[in-house]
Motif scaffolding. Structure first.
Motif, PDB file in Angstrom:
ATOM      1  N   THR A  55       8.554   9.791  -8.677  1.00 14.33           N
ATOM      2  CA  THR A  55       8.606  11.481  -9.089  1.00 14.33           C
ATOM      3  C   THR A  55       8.168  12.101 -10.179  1.00 14.33           C
ATOM      4  OG1 THR A  55      10.720  11.113  -7.776  1.00 14.33           O
ATOM      5  CG2 THR A  55      10.711  13.070  -9.299  1.00 14.33           C
ATOM      6  N   VAL A  56       8.266  11.285 -11.273  1.00 12.40           N
ATOM      7  CA  VAL A  56       7.653  11.551 -12.616  1.00 12.40           C
ATOM      8  C   VAL A  56       6.063  11.623 -12.501  1.00 12.40           C
ATOM      9  CG1 VAL A  56       7.225  11.356 -15.076  1.00 12.40           C
ATOM     10  CG2 VAL A  56       9.461  10.909 -13.692  1.00 12.40           C
ATOM     11  N   TYR A  57       5.325  10.764 -12.209  1.00  8.60           N
ATOM     12  CA  TYR A  57       4.128  10.504 -11.819  1.00  8.60           C
ATOM     13  C   TYR A  57       3.365  11.659 -10.607  1.00  8.60           C
ATOM     14  CZ  TYR A  57       3.385   6.361 -14.628  1.00  8.60           C
ATOM     15  OH  TYR A  57       3.547   5.606 -15.558  1.00  8.60           O
ATOM     16  N   ARG A  58       4.308  11.949  -9.653  1.00  7.23           N
ATOM     17  CA  ARG A  58       3.803  12.758  -8.742  1.00  7.23           C
ATOM     18  C   ARG A  58       3.792  14.401  -9.215  1.00  7.23           C
ATOM     19  NH1 ARG A  58       7.006  11.321  -5.108  1.00  7.23           N
ATOM     20  NH2 ARG A  58       8.428  13.081  -5.377  1.00  7.23           N
ATOM     21  N   ARG A  59       4.799  14.630  -9.930  1.00  7.66           N
ATOM     22  CA  ARG A  59       5.141  16.050 -10.394  1.00  7.66           C
ATOM     23  C   ARG A  59       4.499  16.299 -11.797  1.00  7.66           C
ATOM     24  NH1 ARG A  59       8.002  20.285  -9.906  1.00  7.66           N
ATOM     25  NH2 ARG A  59       8.702  21.359 -11.713  1.00  7.66           N
ATOM     26  N   TRP A  60       4.345  15.422 -12.629  1.00  9.06           N
ATOM     27  CA  TRP A  60       3.592  15.725 -13.849  1.00  9.06           C
ATOM     28  C   TRP A  60       2.113  15.031 -14.038  1.00  9.06           C
ATOM     29  CZ3 TRP A  60       8.860  15.367 -13.654  1.00  9.06           C
ATOM     30  CH2 TRP A  60       9.679  16.593 -14.019  1.00  9.06           C
ATOM     31  N   GLY A  61       1.891  13.993 -13.450  1.00  6.39           N
ATOM     32  CA  GLY A  61       0.698  13.422 -13.223  1.00  6.39           C
ATOM     33  C   GLY A  61       0.625  12.617 -14.816  1.00  6.39           C
ATOM     34  N   THR A  62       0.364  13.387 -15.803  1.00  7.41           N
ATOM     35  CA  THR A  62      -0.020  12.651 -17.190  1.00  7.41           C
ATOM     36  C   THR A  62       1.012  13.064 -18.167  1.00  7.41           C
ATOM     37  OG1 THR A  62      -1.241  14.611 -17.987  1.00  7.41           O
ATOM     38  CG2 THR A  62      -2.404  12.995 -16.541  1.00  7.41           C
ATOM     39  N   VAL A  63       1.021  12.321 -19.325  1.00 12.11           N
ATOM     40  CA  VAL A  63       1.751  12.775 -20.607  1.00 12.11           C
ATOM     41  C   VAL A  63       1.577  14.091 -20.862  1.00 12.11           C
ATOM     42  CG1 VAL A  63       2.089  12.367 -22.717  1.00 12.11           C
ATOM     43  CG2 VAL A  63       1.967  10.326 -21.309  1.00 12.11           C
ATOM     44  N   ALA A  64      -0.015  14.293 -21.055  1.00 11.71           N
ATOM     45  CA  ALA A  64      -0.080  16.036 -21.508  1.00 11.71           C
ATOM     46  C   ALA A  64       0.399  17.200 -20.598  1.00 11.71           C
ATOM     47  CB  ALA A  64      -1.723  16.097 -21.491  1.00 11.71           C
ATOM     48  N   GLY A  65       0.364  16.688 -18.999  1.00 11.95           N
ATOM     49  CA  GLY A  65       0.906  17.700 -18.166  1.00 11.95           C
ATOM     50  C   GLY A  65       2.546  17.653 -18.434  1.00 11.95           C
ATOM     51  N   LEU A  66       3.172  16.727 -18.898  1.00 13.29           N
ATOM     52  CA  LEU A  66       4.487  16.754 -19.169  1.00 13.29           C
ATOM     53  C   LEU A  66       4.981  17.556 -20.442  1.00 13.29           C
ATOM     54  CD1 LEU A  66       7.473  15.813 -18.189  1.00 13.29           C
ATOM     55  CD2 LEU A  66       6.982  13.659 -19.316  1.00 13.29           C
ATOM     56  N   VAL A  67       4.094  17.189 -21.373  1.00  8.93           N
ATOM     57  CA  VAL A  67       4.225  17.830 -22.678  1.00  8.93           C
ATOM     58  C   VAL A  67       3.997  19.424 -22.426  1.00  8.93           C
ATOM     59  CG1 VAL A  67       3.434  18.091 -24.854  1.00  8.93           C
ATOM     60  CG2 VAL A  67       4.064  15.958 -24.155  1.00  8.93           C
TER      61      VAL A  67
END
Length: 216
Positions: A55-67
């Motif tokens: 879920t996390v990888y699909r939605r945000w993809g990268t740490v930078a995307g999540l931040v």
């Protein structure tokens, strides 16, 4: 308006998806404050949030995307500007809000980590720029209103006045490791008010826009 091809984490869903997003962003903020940007791991954040890694990888993809999504959410959730009826009162309220944020153990550590990351990661730098652009735009009207009341010269650059309040508070945190205290916040606000009244932020002829303007 719905953004058709937004970057990961920019869609604002509802229901269960919203709860998952809130849990992941909370976990990301905790991890960022504890470990810094370089040690962030999407799998660890998924574990903290008690959601599936996919879920996390699909939605945000990268740490930078999540931040980036975390900073966007923080900007939206920040307290609205205070309207005290005077520029001095408004800027003191702004300085105190910044002070409380930087003095908070979690928030202070989080901002230090993001600022450090922004020096080497372009996407984080852009997300941080957007965060401050949002916050400056929120507070800039207090300077515009002050100009209308005759407290500061026409053409005073509202965005620069707001930046002048928070800049010394961030500088103190980053250069001393010590969060700014109430006295530092009051000095920052008073200095910005004094400079604004003296015309230090006004363009020659008073033709400058008093809106938020660019944030470079």
């Amino acid at each position: 308006m719905v953004r058709e091809c937004g970057e990961p984490g920019t869609v604002r869903p509802g229901g269960r998806t919203a709860r998952v997003r809130a849990a992941v962003l909370e976990a990301a903020g905790d991890a960022l404050a504890e470990q810094g940007f370089d040690r962030l791991d999407l799998a660890d954040i998924a574990r903290r949030a008690e959601v599936g890694k996919t879920t996390v990888y699909r939605r945000w993809g990268t740490v930078a995307g999540l931040v980036a999504d975390l900073l966007g959410d923080m900007a939206e959730q920040s307290l609205p500007r205070t309207d005290t009826g005077s520029l001095a009162g408004d800027l003191k309220a702004n300085a105190e809000l910044v002070r409380r944020t930087l003095a908070d153990p979690r928030q202070g550590a989080l901002f230090k980590a993001v600022i450090a990351a922004a020096t080497t990661d372009g996407r984080t730098a852009e997300a941080l720029r957007r965060f401050y652009e949002t916050r400056v735009a929120e507070w800039a009207p207090c300077v515009t209103l002050a100009a209308e009341r005759g407290e500061v010269p026409p053409g005073t650059d509202a965005a620069e006045v707001i930046r002048a309040v928070s800049a010394p508070l961030y500088y103190r945190l980053l250069t001393t490791g010590t969060p700014p205290d109430e006295a530092a916040a009051e000095r920052a606000a008073e200095a910005a008010v004094t400079a604004a009244r003296a015309g230090c932020f006004a363009a020659p002829g008073g033709d400058a826009a008093t809106g938020p303007g660019p944030t470079t």
